[in-house]
Scaffold this motif. Structure first.
Motif, PDB file in Angstrom:
ATOM      1  N   ASN A 172       0.832  -1.211   0.000  1.00 48.35           N
ATOM      2  CA  ASN A 172       0.000   0.000   0.000  1.00 48.35           C
ATOM      3  C   ASN A 172       0.862   1.253   0.000  1.00 48.35           C
ATOM      4  O   ASN A 172       0.544   2.252  -0.642  1.00 48.35           O
ATOM      5  N   GLY A 216       0.506   2.588  -3.486  1.00 48.68           N
ATOM      6  CA  GLY A 216      -0.739   3.326  -3.348  1.00 48.68           C
ATOM      7  C   GLY A 216      -0.687   4.720  -3.952  1.00 48.68           C
ATOM      8  O   GLY A 216      -1.635   5.149  -4.639  1.00 48.68           O
ATOM      9  N   PHE A 258      -1.721   5.540  -7.679  1.00 50.92           N
ATOM     10  CA  PHE A 258      -3.136   5.749  -7.994  1.00 50.92           C
ATOM     11  C   PHE A 258      -3.709   6.944  -7.243  1.00 50.92           C
ATOM     12  O   PHE A 258      -4.309   7.846  -7.847  1.00 50.92           O
ATOM     13  N   SER A 300      -9.619   2.259   1.494  1.00 52.31           N
ATOM     14  CA  SER A 300      -8.544   1.272   1.480  1.00 52.31           C
ATOM     15  C   SER A 300      -8.351   0.711   2.878  1.00 52.31           C
ATOM     16  O   SER A 300      -8.051   1.458   3.814  1.00 52.31           O
ATOM     17  N   ASP A 309      -1.804  -6.244  -3.070  1.00 58.42           N
ATOM     18  CA  ASP A 309      -2.294  -4.863  -2.990  1.00 58.42           C
ATOM     19  C   ASP A 309      -1.506  -3.937  -3.912  1.00 58.42           C
ATOM     20  O   ASP A 309      -2.081  -3.064  -4.566  1.00 58.42           O
ATOM     21  N   TRP A 310      -0.191  -4.131  -3.998  1.00 58.78           N
ATOM     22  CA  TRP A 310       0.599  -3.246  -4.857  1.00 58.78           C
ATOM     23  C   TRP A 310       0.239  -3.440  -6.329  1.00 58.78           C
ATOM     24  O   TRP A 310       0.264  -2.472  -7.110  1.00 58.78           O
ATOM     25  N   TYR A 333      -3.031  -1.471  -6.979  1.00 56.85           N
ATOM     26  CA  TYR A 333      -2.833  -0.031  -7.144  1.00 56.85           C
ATOM     27  C   TYR A 333      -2.116   0.287  -8.449  1.00 56.85           C
ATOM     28  O   TYR A 333      -2.416   1.291  -9.116  1.00 56.85           O
TER      29      TYR A 333
END
Length: 732
Positions: free
Chosen positions: A128, A132, A135, A404, A486-487, A490
């Motif tokens: 994240n 993150g 984005f 998130s 998660d990466w 994004y």
């Protein structure tokens, strides 16, 4: 929805080392794995930081991985209310849908029509942090919110004022101190907070064994207070008065000995004048701590061989939260314990987010919220204003949300109001792997892999650790086919959003093109590749090869001084009396001694449980089994006055709402104070959490008041709430 992976009975039993990143302690773990199945989880004795410590949350990693309620593919909501259903869609369809809707909202209503909320697990998962911004940065909205403003915002604002950077947060040197004064913190339940400290019980016992003293100041006899040498049951929101009286004693009894800090200090005489009204005698009524005790504790701390004052969430989430955190820093400065072994020290992590500039110094009040005019800090507005920014029409009204890793309906003040606000959004997307009280309002949910399916390096909490360590943990289990980290989510959103924005703007600008190229390059780098680059620029001779060879972690030594040297190099002084504090103290002094409280009212405070850090943990059967935890603590005298008996259901009423919960009658809380834990309230319609729904409880934040905040920061005052309690049948 895809079912969890099955067990491979023929696979060999393997031992793999990893971490638990469910709370700030980041304890090292030893996993027994068979195929794609976790057999057992234990503390890793070889970990130099956590030293084999483990708490019940870590064992629940197995439950999260195997949870049939956990989403494993993107889902789209079809229909509304009781007719709503969730349909699996492809990642391509999900990314296109999200990008198209968000670009459309921005084009029609402006950038600020999109809001962002990031929950605290965002900083527990390094993907994240690394990806993150690819984005989120493109949204260019001022309506950004996070869990910071229901938690530690006063810490950051204080460090920004005093030391010039929001992340220069001095940490208690718990392993070497001789005197620890702790306010509003319960590390035996939290495993440390803004003090990453696994195995804290043994560390506190070691403090006492070497002749040191632990004093806990808290309205409740917490788990930590129970092992302390002394516990003071302060009045809620009386902490500022108590701390200011300590500063008063230090300056008026010639106990202030800042020593090596003196050349950097500004406004010492002005500080003495500002705290003149706050003598221990003047503050006793407001704090509930008698003047003799305040003077004795101040002298003990000042005269200790080494000492530290530490305050956590209980003193941050109140109407004077910033004053509390500022006063704590001033006490450590005046006693000479800042930047000193055994006192409060800044950390020296292998990846230093301050020195690398990955986290900026901060700024305050550069813009304000549209409705209430609350100040931003570090680019974020206080989450207390989120609901009104959605509900209030006009230019800049939030019409779409990106959430998130968070559940603000249960974790932020006046949750019912936010619940209603989210239901009226034009569009909402959530990066989360549960359909919870917040994400049930989303139009699209994008689920990342769970904790044991991706690697981890702690970028944030090593800045708060009580010892300098570095630890890279590979994934314990492989990423399931079709899942995304998660990466990767994004990176995918960033690419698709840029494409849609470019097409809509018919080519866009040269600046946008450069941004697209930069994001494209960044999105191709995994977090571990970025880590490798960062290590080469770090203060230690570390390489990824070394970290991979030592998954239990590498000890980089105890905390050491460095703050004074860093400030001196920059030619920066420490302004003891920031202008905002100077303006606030006269208003606080005017409240002394204050009006007598209403005999029928009580003050509600929160409560932490070692089994419950976030709301989604309630979907683990082993974490919610046993005695009920969502109960209202009440002192014996208060219960008798109201004719209540243990276990009876009571109505708790505040300005914004009311809930019903069983009462637990105990002498371990100050009279006039009641306590509910946070994170419960799973009985809302549309929640897809089977275990949690059977143990629903009630939400503390259906009572907390969005209008009640710290005056200087806008941080939610969750521990300053006036309520009334009565037997359920008597409620009006």
């Amino acid at each position: 929805m895809q079912k969890p992976l099955s067990t491979s009975a023929d696979a060999p039993l393997e031992t793999r080392q990893g971490v638990c990143n469910l709370c700030e302690a980041i304890c090292g773990l030893s996993f027994q794995v068979q195929g794609e199945h976790i057999v057992s989880i234990k503390g890793n004795d070889a970990d130099p930081f956590s030293r084999g410590h483990v708490c019940p949350k870590a064992v629940a990693l197995k439950d999260v991985h195997e949870d049939p309620d956990r989403l494993r593919r993107p889902v789209k909501r079809v229909g509304q209310g009781t007719d709503a259903r969730w349909v699996e869609i492809s990642w391509d369809e999900a990314f296109d849908l999200v990008a198209r809707e968000l670009v459309q909202v921005r084009q029609q209503h402006g950038a600020n029509a999109v809001g962002v909320y990031q929950g605290n697990p965002t900083v527990h998962n390094w993907g994240n942090i690394t990806h993150g911004p690819l984005f989120m940065g493109q949204l260019k909205t001022r309506n950004r919110f996070s869990a910071t403003s229901v938690d530690q915002l006063p810490h950051h604002l204080t460090s920004y004022w005093l030391y010039g950077h929001q992340f220069l947060l001095p940490i208690p040197d718990i392993d070497r101190t001789q005197y620890m004064l702790m306010l509003g913190g319960n590390p035996l339940a939290s495993n440390g907070s803004i003090m990453t400290v696994p195995d804290v019980r043994k560390r506190l016992k070691a403090l006492q064994a070497r002749g040191g003293k632990l004093v806990v100041v808290d309205p409740r006899r917490t788990e930590t207070a129970a092992i302390a040498d002394e516990h003071l049951a302060i009045k809620p929101s009386g902490d500022a008065a108590f701390l200011l009286s300590m500063v008063h004693v230090l300056l008026n009894e010639s106990l202030a000995k800042p020593g090596h800090l003196l050349p950097l200090l500004k406004d010492l005489e002005a500080l003495k004048a500002a705290v003149a009204p706050f003598s221990p005698e003047a503050t006793a009524a407001q704090s509930g701590i008698d003047s003799a005790t305040t003077r004795r504790l101040t002298r003990e701390l000042a005269q200790a061989e080494s000492g530290v004052c530490y305050g956590r969430m209980g003193v941050s989430t109140q109407v004077n939260g910033v004053v509390c955190q500022w006063a704590i820093q001033v006490i450590n400065i005046l006693t000479g314990n800042l930047d000193r072994e055994g006192g409060a020290l800044v950390t020296h992590p292998a990846i230093d987010l301050v020195k690398t500039g990955l986290i900026g110094p901060g700024h305050v009040g550069v813009w304000h919220s549209r409705v209430r005019k609350a100040p931003e800090f570090g680019g974020e507005l206080p989450v207390s204003v989120l609901a009104e920014e959605i509900l209030t029409p006009g230019r800049g009204q939030i019409r779409a949300m990106v959430t998130s890793c968070g559940n603000p309906v249960l974790s932020t003040p006046n949750g019912q109001q936010l619940d209603q606000a989210l239901a009226q959004l034009d569009f909402m997307v959530s990066v989360d792997f549960y359909i919870n009280e917040t994400t049930r309002h989303a139009h699209v949910i994008l689920p990342p892999t769970c904790f044991v399916e991706h690697d981890h390096y702690d970028l944030v909490f090593m800045h708060f650790a009580v010892r300098n360590v570095a630890r890279y943990s590979p994934a314990i289990l492989p990423k399931p086919e079709g899942a995304l980290h998660d990466w990767e989510i994004y990176a995918g959103l960033a690419k698709r959003y840029a494409q849609h924005a470019w097409a809509l703007e018919r080519g866009g600008t040269t600046q946008r093109l450069k941004g697209m190229l930069t994001r494209s390059a960044m999105s191709r780098l995994r977090p571990d590749q970025l880590l490798a680059l960062g290590l080469r620029k770090g203060a230690y001779p570390l390489r990824m090869k070394q970290l991979r060879a030592a998954p239990q972690g590498i000890d980089l030594g105890p905390l050491r001084p460095g703050l004074v040297q860093g400030l001196s190099k920059k030619g920066r002084a420490i302004p003891l009396l920031p202008a905002a504090i100077a303006g606030e103290l006269p208003m606080l002094a005017a409240t002394l001694p204050g009006a007598a409280p209403d005999a029928d009212s009580l003050t509600l405070i929160g409560r932490r449980d070692v089994r419950s850090n976030n709301s989604w943990m309630h979907n683990s059967e082993r974490l919610v089994s046993g005695k009920a935890r969502c109960v209202l603590w009440m002192h014996t005298e208060d219960a008798a006055r109201r004719g209540l008996v243990d276990g009876q259901t009571v109505q708790i009423i505040s300005r914004v709402g009311q809930v019903a919960a069983p009462v637990f009658i105990t002498p371990d809380i100050r009279p006039g104070v009641v306590s509910l834990p946070h994170g419960w309230g799973h009985g809302r319609q549309g929640v897809k959490l089977g275990v949690a729904s059977r143990h629903a409880g009630v939400s503390l934040n259906d009572l907390t008041d969005d209008q009640l905040t710290d005056r200087l920061s806008g941080n939610a005052a969750l521990n300053s709430l006036t309520v009334r309690v009565a037997a359920l049948a008597q409620a009006t």
